[in-house]
Design an enzyme around this catalytic site. Structure first.
Site, PDB file in Angstrom:
ATOM      1  N   ASP A  37      -7.208   7.601 -10.427  1.00  0.00           N
ATOM      2  CA  ASP A  37      -6.108   6.987  -9.687  1.00  0.00           C
ATOM      3  C   ASP A  37      -5.120   8.069  -9.278  1.00  0.00           C
ATOM      4  OD1 ASP A  37      -4.055   5.034  -8.796  1.00  0.00           O
ATOM      5  OD2 ASP A  37      -5.223   3.608  -9.976  1.00  0.00           O
ATOM      6  N   TYR A 150      -6.873  -3.433   7.785  1.00  0.00           N
ATOM      7  CA  TYR A 150      -7.580  -3.687   6.522  1.00  0.00           C
ATOM      8  C   TYR A 150      -8.947  -4.305   6.789  1.00  0.00           C
ATOM      9  CZ  TYR A 150      -8.250  -5.684   1.798  1.00  0.00           C
ATOM     10  OH  TYR A 150      -8.747  -6.026   0.559  1.00  0.00           O
ATOM     11  N   LYS A 154     -12.727  -2.841   5.901  1.00  0.00           N
ATOM     12  CA  LYS A 154     -13.629  -3.558   5.002  1.00  0.00           C
ATOM     13  C   LYS A 154     -14.956  -3.878   5.687  1.00  0.00           C
ATOM     14  CE  LYS A 154     -10.881  -3.416   1.492  1.00  0.00           C
ATOM     15  NZ  LYS A 154     -11.211  -2.598   0.298  1.00  0.00           N
TER      16      LYS A 154
END
Length: 258
Positions: A37, A150, A154
């Site tokens: 992360d 987005y 995707k």
């Protein structure tokens, strides 16, 4: 025995949300988890709790991927699996989206997934094969207003998944995608990040909202998505590759007019 005993699996975006729950479940199932992360403090806390390795990883930077893989190889000597979970969401009408915003989402979601596959696939092959799970979305299979960038990324992740599955099958690497609908994470429930807010109250509000949209009548839980990621990472899915798995409470099934 756990379903992932002895396996080394990198989970990106694992400091919180879906990635954190995936890391926790994988560790409980015997994996040596790598928590990756950019949220270093939170990620290190999760890794310490799980007796796991933490690596700083900005998924959109190729140098970060190289350094992360080197750290994992140094610690464990191999890599058996990858969950490309990290992603960001921005709300905007498509024609109002600044180019910088569009490219930022593409860099994290789409480029990040590409770099994960590109960097880690050879290591998984060297370990004798394994799995890659890419986090796509409900919006990888349909459109949704106000999240055009987005949605585009995707859709791209689903394409990358299918191509990677074809190209890597001979190296005994299975590649699949999970396609969550609305899930109760900080991305959809910002109250989880506000120490003065009541996240349970926000969850109830989300459940009420999605009771009108989702046949199962509530928002999804990150633990449920983690169980799907476990299935696709374990031998339970040994003859499955190149597929999208929708986990959305029935949202994509259609519209009820009754």
């Amino acid at each position: 025995m756990g379903k992932l005993d002895g396996r080394v699996v990198i989970v990106t975006g694992a400091a919180r949300g879906q990635g954190e729950q995936e890391a926790r479940l994988f560790a409980a199932e015997g994996a040596r988890v790598v928590v990756a992360d950019v949220l270093d403090d939170r990620g290190e806390d999760v890794a310490k709790e799980l007796d796991a390795l933490y690596v700083h990883l900005d998924v959109g930077r190729e140098d970060d991927w190289g350094a992360a893989v080197a750290a994992v190889k140094g610690a464990y000597g191999r890599i058996d699996g990858l969950v490309n979970n990290a992603g960001i969401l921005r709300f905007n009408a498509l024609v109002d989206t600044p180019l910088d915003e569009f490219l930022q989402v593409v860099q994290v979601n789409q480029v990040g997934c590409f770099l994960g596959i590109k960097t880690v696939a050879g290591e998984i092959a060297a370990a004798g094969g394994g799995t890659i799970v890419n986090t796509a979305s409900y919006t990888a299979l349909t459109g949704m207003a106000a999240v055009g960038t987005y949605t585009a990324t995707k859709h791209a992740i689903l394409g990358l998944t299918r191509v990677a599955a074809l190209e890597l099958a001979h190296q005994r690497i299975r590649v699949n995608a999970i396609c969550p609908g609305a899930v109760d994470t900080p991305m959809s429930n910002p109250a989880q990040l506000d120490p003065t807010a009541d996240p349970e109250e926000m969850t109830r509000a989300l459940d009420e909202l999605y009771s009108k949209l989702v046949p199962l009548g509530r928002v999804g839980r990150p633990e449920e998505v983690a169980r799907l990621a476990l299935f696709l990472t374990s031998e339970d899915s040994s003859y499955i590759t190149g597929q999208p798995f929708v986990i959305d409470g029935g949202w994509l099934a259609g519209v009820s007019v009754i």
